[in-house]
Design an enzyme around this catalytic site. Sequence first.
Site, mmCIF file in Angstrom:
data_model
loop_
_atom_site.group_PDB
_atom_site.id
_atom_site.type_symbol
_atom_site.label_atom_id
_atom_site.label_comp_id
_atom_site.label_asym_id
_atom_site.label_seq_id
_atom_site.Cartn_x
_atom_site.Cartn_y
_atom_site.Cartn_z
ATOM 1 N N ASN A 7 9.716 19.849 29.551
ATOM 2 C CA ASN A 7 10.135 19.196 28.310
ATOM 3 C C ASN A 7 9.037 18.202 27.923
ATOM 4 O O ASN A 7 8.833 17.206 28.625
ATOM 5 C CB ASN A 7 11.471 18.470 28.546
ATOM 6 N N LYS A 9 9.017 16.265 25.483
ATOM 7 C CA LYS A 9 9.600 15.141 24.726
ATOM 8 C C LYS A 9 8.746 14.877 23.475
ATOM 9 O O LYS A 9 8.204 15.819 22.910
ATOM 10 C CB LYS A 9 9.725 13.901 25.628
ATOM 11 N N HIS A 97 20.577 16.218 25.670
ATOM 12 C CA HIS A 97 19.654 15.498 26.559
ATOM 13 C C HIS A 97 20.066 14.030 26.586
ATOM 14 O O HIS A 97 20.575 13.502 25.594
ATOM 15 C CB HIS A 97 18.205 15.654 26.051
ATOM 16 N N GLU A 145 20.887 15.536 35.354
ATOM 17 C CA GLU A 145 19.820 14.534 35.226
ATOM 18 C C GLU A 145 20.425 13.138 35.218
ATOM 19 O O GLU A 145 20.966 12.703 34.203
ATOM 20 C CB GLU A 145 19.087 14.708 33.885
ATOM 21 N N ILE A 150 15.302 9.233 35.155
ATOM 22 C CA ILE A 150 14.411 9.897 34.196
ATOM 23 C C ILE A 150 13.157 9.047 33.991
ATOM 24 O O ILE A 150 13.232 7.841 33.760
ATOM 25 C CB ILE A 150 15.145 10.136 32.855
ATOM 26 N N GLY A 188 12.579 12.533 37.369
ATOM 27 C CA GLY A 188 11.691 11.961 38.378
ATOM 28 C C GLY A 188 10.893 12.953 39.203
ATOM 29 O O GLY A 188 10.207 12.556 40.146
ATOM 30 N N ALA A 209 9.446 16.443 32.773
ATOM 31 C CA ALA A 209 8.717 15.937 31.596
ATOM 32 C C ALA A 209 7.481 15.166 32.049
ATOM 33 O O ALA A 209 6.394 15.724 32.172
ATOM 34 C CB ALA A 209 9.637 15.085 30.739
ATOM 35 N N SER A 210 7.652 13.870 32.356
ATOM 36 C CA SER A 210 6.475 13.029 32.608
ATOM 37 C C SER A 210 5.627 13.507 33.779
ATOM 38 O O SER A 210 4.404 13.334 33.756
ATOM 39 C CB SER A 210 6.898 11.569 32.818
HETATM 40 O O1 G3P Z 1 13.988 16.474 30.163
HETATM 41 C C1 G3P Z 1 13.487 16.151 31.385
HETATM 42 C C2 G3P Z 1 13.604 14.738 31.662
HETATM 43 O O2 G3P Z 1 14.569 14.008 31.070
HETATM 44 C C3 G3P Z 1 13.162 14.290 32.982
HETATM 45 O O3 G3P Z 1 12.112 13.443 32.676
HETATM 46 O O4 G3P Z 1 10.002 12.361 33.018
HETATM 47 O O5 G3P Z 1 11.747 12.245 34.765
HETATM 48 O O6 G3P Z 1 10.570 14.392 34.339
HETATM 49 P P1 G3P Z 1 11.058 13.094 33.780
#
Ligand code: G3P
Length: 243
Positions: A7, A9, A97, A145, A150, A188, A209-210
């Site tokens: 994702n 984002k 989300h 999640e 996150i 995470g 994502a990140s």
């Molecule tokens: O959509 C995936 C997300 O909400 C998780 O974010 O940055 O922790 O991988 P992250």
Amino acid sequence: MLYFVINTKNYPEASGRSAIRLASIANSVAQELRRHKSNVELILSVPAFSISLLSYRYPALSFFAQHLDNVSEGSTTGFLVPEIAKVFGASGSVLNHSEHRIPEEAIRRLVERLRSLDMRSLVCARDENEVSRFALYSPDFLAIEPPELIGSGNAVSKARPTLISSSLDALRRGRVADSSTVLLCGAGIVDSIDAKRAVELGAEGILVASGIVKALDWKSKIRSLAKGLIAAKEEQLGRPKKE
Ligand code: G3P
């Protein structure tokens, strides 16, 4: 099959020309995975603005919208209409989300509508209770999640491992007889150990994502997380590791 959803984002690092670069890298890793018969599907969840261009350039890759609205075609200025998303190349959508929550009734209707359009739905849940409630609607994917993890770099599989197994139980409890909803886990995840652990604990894929977008080397990061998923599966199947 295992699923690896990236994702992007609205991160600037993956916008504009960089969105094309990330999709091109994901596309080439997806080709490698197919060549090695890895049974990992890569899916990119991207801003609505870029779906058309990216799906046109990389037709073998699946692109999901990050959100869709339950509104009709016609006089609905500015809303994201599922039928139009499909026409412009979206093959599914993330729904609910943590950063874009929607009412439960909208989740139910959108899952149904996407199914009727032959598009896939990925519904996010923040706890087991939501997993079992949303399972009733039979989305293709349910992603657990915990919001507080996150973007933390502290993976759910490390910080709250039991949440994955209890979510799997909740999914099994909640889902209707012929449903094939798959559990994903997100929040995470930054390395192959996190990805591997998620599958060991019962997820059939990850939502990241990140951990990807902020990585310096996208290709090796995507490859390494995919390897984590594959390693867990191979171990479950009792197969020796491949290099
Ligand atoms: O959509 C995936 C997300 O909400 C998780 O974010 O940055 O922790 O991988 P992250």
